[in-house]
Each structure stands twice: as structure tokens, then as C-alpha cells.
Design a protein around this motif. Structure first.
Motif, mmCIF file in Angstrom:
data_model
loop_
_atom_site.group_PDB
_atom_site.id
_atom_site.type_symbol
_atom_site.label_atom_id
_atom_site.label_comp_id
_atom_site.label_asym_id
_atom_site.label_seq_id
_atom_site.Cartn_x
_atom_site.Cartn_y
_atom_site.Cartn_z
ATOM 1 N N TYR A 67 50.112 40.580 39.934
ATOM 2 C CA TYR A 67 48.941 40.990 39.887
ATOM 3 C C TYR A 67 48.598 41.505 38.506
ATOM 4 C CZ TYR A 67 44.096 42.432 41.204
ATOM 5 O OH TYR A 67 42.845 43.011 41.131
ATOM 6 N N THR A 68 47.397 41.827 38.046
ATOM 7 C CA THR A 68 47.163 42.192 36.532
ATOM 8 C C THR A 68 47.286 43.617 36.419
ATOM 9 O OG1 THR A 68 44.911 42.334 37.372
ATOM 10 C CG2 THR A 68 45.215 40.311 36.325
ATOM 11 N N VAL A 69 47.636 44.321 37.434
ATOM 12 C CA VAL A 69 47.729 45.966 37.288
ATOM 13 C C VAL A 69 48.929 46.181 37.999
ATOM 14 C CG1 VAL A 69 45.360 46.499 36.896
ATOM 15 C CG2 VAL A 69 46.347 46.542 39.163
ATOM 16 N N GLU A 70 49.560 47.349 37.731
ATOM 17 C CA GLU A 70 50.723 47.687 38.566
ATOM 18 C C GLU A 70 50.784 48.086 39.691
ATOM 19 O OE1 GLU A 70 54.559 47.953 38.981
ATOM 20 O OE2 GLU A 70 53.909 47.316 36.979
ATOM 21 N N LYS A 71 49.975 49.095 39.953
ATOM 22 C CA LYS A 71 49.815 49.475 41.481
ATOM 23 C C LYS A 71 48.342 49.875 41.749
ATOM 24 C CE LYS A 71 51.706 53.980 40.294
ATOM 25 N NZ LYS A 71 52.542 54.919 40.556
ATOM 26 N N GLY A 72 48.029 50.396 43.180
ATOM 27 C CA GLY A 72 46.726 50.859 43.572
ATOM 28 C C GLY A 72 46.230 50.030 44.874
ATOM 29 N N ALA A 73 45.022 50.121 45.060
ATOM 30 C CA ALA A 73 44.479 49.719 46.323
ATOM 31 C C ALA A 73 44.214 48.169 46.070
ATOM 32 C CB ALA A 73 43.164 50.646 46.431
ATOM 33 N N PHE A 74 45.000 47.428 46.063
ATOM 34 C CA PHE A 74 44.845 46.001 45.991
ATOM 35 C C PHE A 74 45.537 45.172 47.142
ATOM 36 C CE2 PHE A 74 44.741 47.939 41.684
ATOM 37 C CZ PHE A 74 43.267 47.683 41.447
ATOM 38 N N THR A 75 45.371 45.177 48.263
ATOM 39 C CA THR A 75 45.836 44.668 49.454
ATOM 40 C C THR A 75 46.176 43.391 49.250
ATOM 41 O OG1 THR A 75 44.659 46.218 50.811
ATOM 42 C CG2 THR A 75 45.682 44.171 51.836
ATOM 43 N N LEU A 117 55.230 41.297 30.905
ATOM 44 C CA LEU A 117 55.641 41.650 29.538
ATOM 45 C C LEU A 117 55.771 43.291 29.523
ATOM 46 C CD1 LEU A 117 54.058 39.905 26.387
ATOM 47 C CD2 LEU A 117 56.134 39.330 27.603
ATOM 48 N N ARG A 118 54.752 43.946 30.273
ATOM 49 C CA ARG A 118 54.799 45.446 30.258
ATOM 50 C C ARG A 118 55.826 45.745 31.348
ATOM 51 N NH1 ARG A 118 49.521 45.035 29.716
ATOM 52 N NH2 ARG A 118 48.948 45.456 32.056
ATOM 53 N N ALA A 119 56.023 44.867 32.369
ATOM 54 C CA ALA A 119 56.813 45.095 33.270
ATOM 55 C C ALA A 119 58.462 44.913 33.149
ATOM 56 C CB ALA A 119 56.512 44.486 34.663
ATOM 57 N N GLY A 120 58.674 44.300 31.810
ATOM 58 C CA GLY A 120 59.982 43.987 31.534
ATOM 59 C C GLY A 120 60.263 42.605 32.046
ATOM 60 N N LEU A 121 59.652 41.759 32.647
ATOM 61 C CA LEU A 121 59.840 40.425 33.235
ATOM 62 C C LEU A 121 59.385 39.593 31.855
ATOM 63 C CD1 LEU A 121 57.749 40.906 36.488
ATOM 64 C CD2 LEU A 121 60.267 40.790 36.041
ATOM 65 N N VAL A 122 60.194 38.362 32.042
ATOM 66 C CA VAL A 122 59.950 37.101 31.308
ATOM 67 C C VAL A 122 58.890 36.174 31.876
ATOM 68 C CG1 VAL A 122 61.052 34.976 30.192
ATOM 69 C CG2 VAL A 122 62.478 37.059 30.309
ATOM 70 N N PRO A 123 57.691 36.180 31.538
ATOM 71 C CA PRO A 123 56.580 35.531 32.099
ATOM 72 C C PRO A 123 56.691 33.874 31.806
ATOM 73 C CG PRO A 123 55.652 36.508 30.129
ATOM 74 C CD PRO A 123 57.101 37.084 30.202
ATOM 75 N N VAL A 124 56.745 32.980 32.809
ATOM 76 C CA VAL A 124 56.502 31.643 32.497
ATOM 77 C C VAL A 124 55.456 31.231 32.515
ATOM 78 C CG1 VAL A 124 57.453 29.244 33.408
ATOM 79 C CG2 VAL A 124 58.930 31.671 33.407
ATOM 80 N N LEU A 125 54.674 30.843 31.548
ATOM 81 C CA LEU A 125 53.338 30.465 31.394
ATOM 82 C C LEU A 125 52.794 29.137 31.413
ATOM 83 C CD1 LEU A 125 50.184 31.083 30.738
ATOM 84 C CD2 LEU A 125 50.916 30.777 28.410
ATOM 85 N N CYS A 126 52.347 28.673 32.454
ATOM 86 C CA CYS A 126 51.995 27.116 32.905
ATOM 87 C C CYS A 126 50.866 26.684 32.325
ATOM 88 C CB CYS A 126 52.070 27.193 34.739
ATOM 89 S SG CYS A 126 53.611 27.687 35.340
ATOM 90 N N VAL A 127 50.737 25.599 31.794
ATOM 91 C CA VAL A 127 49.457 25.103 31.099
ATOM 92 C C VAL A 127 49.525 23.716 31.381
ATOM 93 C CG1 VAL A 127 49.644 26.757 29.208
ATOM 94 C CG2 VAL A 127 50.606 24.612 28.926
ATOM 95 N N GLY A 128 48.335 23.080 31.521
ATOM 96 C CA GLY A 128 48.422 21.242 31.662
ATOM 97 C C GLY A 128 46.825 21.078 32.150
ATOM 98 N N GLU A 129 46.592 19.812 32.029
ATOM 99 C CA GLU A 129 45.425 19.375 32.049
ATOM 100 C C GLU A 129 45.159 18.760 33.623
ATOM 101 O OE1 GLU A 129 47.529 15.750 30.760
ATOM 102 O OE2 GLU A 129 47.762 17.953 30.613
#
Length: 260
Positions: A67-75, A117-129
Motif C-alpha cells: 500500500y501507499t502508506v505504512e499502517k493505519g485504518a486501511f482494511t 524504497l522507504r520500507a527498505g524494499l527493492v521495488p520491481v516497477l512494471c511498465v507496458g502497453e
């Protein structure tokens, strides 16, 4: 020289018994493989099980989303720190199925990339048409827009800290695949776009191909100058197929292909 990477995306497949069978068959054979970084991305409920099965194997653990934020009320959502705590190194961001089925726009994907990135993970960005976009000659335009959203949010240094996977939407799960030359053309475009910001980052950023890679086409795809491995879907659920793809990415295979 960029190291080859092969990442298996299990999507919404697997089970406790099936995961164990797959990895019991796969891991002993991967142990002998050198020069290739291998990772698997199981569904969220199996991350802890797969982390335990991978322990000491050299195969990395990845997640399929965050998710876009670390924690909270996001069931129903999962934070990057949670994934990191479970032992994940990689996380997929902006997979075509997240974009098309769940409406994730380029800006949301860019936020997820930054969160990884903030969480210390390596993001694998998927792109395509899509197929329609390719037929209209919009491939480079679409891919550039997807990349530029991340560049605006995280900069070239942030983007270069991740992995980019080009996955033509029309080739995923269809049995179709871009030709090695078609795939290379888009990878070359991606690297050139990054080079406009920083040539060193462009040269170092791993670019994977993710459109129906199989054992019988992996060698030709991985032989291309700007293709540094693959993001593998269905074939990653079959030990023999996934192993063959990983072997195709090994430096030894590349040396054999280069011999006259």
C-alpha cells in the motif's frame, strides 16, 4: 556488468502443500546455479511459509504488492514494513493486472514505489502497453509516461535503486510474446530515457522482460543487450520450466551462446 535476475510471480496461485512441493523440487537444483539472482513472489498468506522454506537457499522472497502508506485504518492492505519484517527483499509495483483490474494510475504506482524504497524494499516497477496502444504506435509514449511518474516522485537515484520490468500487456498470459527484437527495442528505449537523467544510473539499472517468458524462448530474450532477466508468471509455478528459465539467464549459458 549487470547481474541477471529471474523473479517468479505466483499471482493468486499456490497452497501450503503445493508451495512445499514446488520448492522442494526447485531449490536443490537452483543451489548449483551461479551468476543469477532468483526470487519468488507468493500470495500474501504464504509469505511466512515460503520465507521459512527459502531460508539458507539463496533464493530471495518478494511480495506482489503493497500500500501507499505504512499502517493505519486501511482494511485489506499491507504495509511495506510488514513485508520487510517477514523477510521480503523485493515487491512488485504497478503490475499490469493491478493497473487494469484495480485501477491503479501512474501516480498511485509512483507512490507505491516510493513507499517500497522507504520500507527498505527493492521495488520491481512494471511498465507496458496494451495491444491497442501498440497498434496505435504508442508503446514508447505509454512506457515513458509510466516511468516519468516515478521519476517525478523518487528521482533518477530512487528509480535506479529498483528494478524495471517491461511487460507488454498483450503478451501476459496469452501465450503470445514479443519477439526478442521487439522486447529489446523497448528495453533500449527505457535505458535511453534513464540516460537522459543519469548515464551511470541508466547503465546500472536492471531491466527485466515480463511477457510470457518460457523455457523455449528465454535464451533468445536474455541474449539481448538490454534485457537483464525475466519476470515470470505461469512458468514459475512449474519447477522444470522455471529452472530452465533461470539456467538460460546464467553467465555460462551466455558464454555458450557467444561461441561460434
Amino acid at each position: 556488468m549487470r547481474r541477471k535476475r529471474v523473479i517468479g510471480n505466483w499471482k493468486m496461485n499456490g497452497g501450503l502443500a503445493a508451495n512445499r512441493r514446488l520448492l522442494d523440487e526447485l531449490l536443490p537444483q537452483l543451489a548449483a546455479l551461479q551468476g543469477v539472482e532468483v526470487a519468488v513472489c507468493p500470495p500474501f498468506p504464504y509469505l511466512a511459509q515460503v520465507a521459512a522454506l527459502l531460508e539458507g537457499s539463496g533464493v530471495a522472497l518478494g511480495a506482489q504488492d503493497l500500500y501507499t502508506v505504512e499502517k493505519g485504518a486501511f482494511t485489506g492492505e499491507v504495509g511495506g514494513g510488514m513485508l520487510r519484517e517477514l523477510g521480503c527483499r523485493f515487491v512488485l509495483v504497478g503490475h499490469s493486472e493491478r493497473r487494469s483490474l484495480f485501477g491503479e494510475c501512474d501516480e498511485v504506482v509512483a507512490e507505491k514505489f516510493a513507499m517500497a524504497l522507504r520500507a527498505g524494499l527493492v521495488p520491481v516497477l512494471c511498465v507496458g502497453e496494451t495491444l491497442a496502444q501498440r497498434r496505435q504506435g504508442q508503446t514508447e509514449q505509454v512506457v515513458s509516461a509510466q516511468l516519468q511518474a516515478v521519476l517525478r516522485r523518487s528521482g533518477i537515484q530512487g528509480l535506479a535503486a529498483g528494478v524495471i520490468a517491461y511487460e507488454p500487456v498483450w503478451a501476459i498470459g496469452s501465450g503470445e510474446t514479443a519477439s526478442p527484437e521487439q522486447a529489446q527495442a523497448v528495453h533500449r528505449h527505457i535505458r535511453a530515457l534513464l540516460g537522459e537523467f543519469d548515464r551511470a544510473c541508466a547503465a546500472a539499472t536492471p531491466l527485466l522482460y515480463g511477457g510470457s517468458v518460457k523455457a523455449d524462448n528465454a535464451s533468445a530474450l536474455f541474449a539481448q543487450l538490454d534485457i537483464d532477466g525475466g519476470l515470470i508468471g505461469g512458468a514459475s509455478l512449474e519447477a522444470a520450466s522455471f529452472l530452465a528459465i533461470c539456467q538460460a539467464a546464467s553467465p555460462r549459458q551466455e558464454q555458450e551462446r557467444a561461441q561460434p
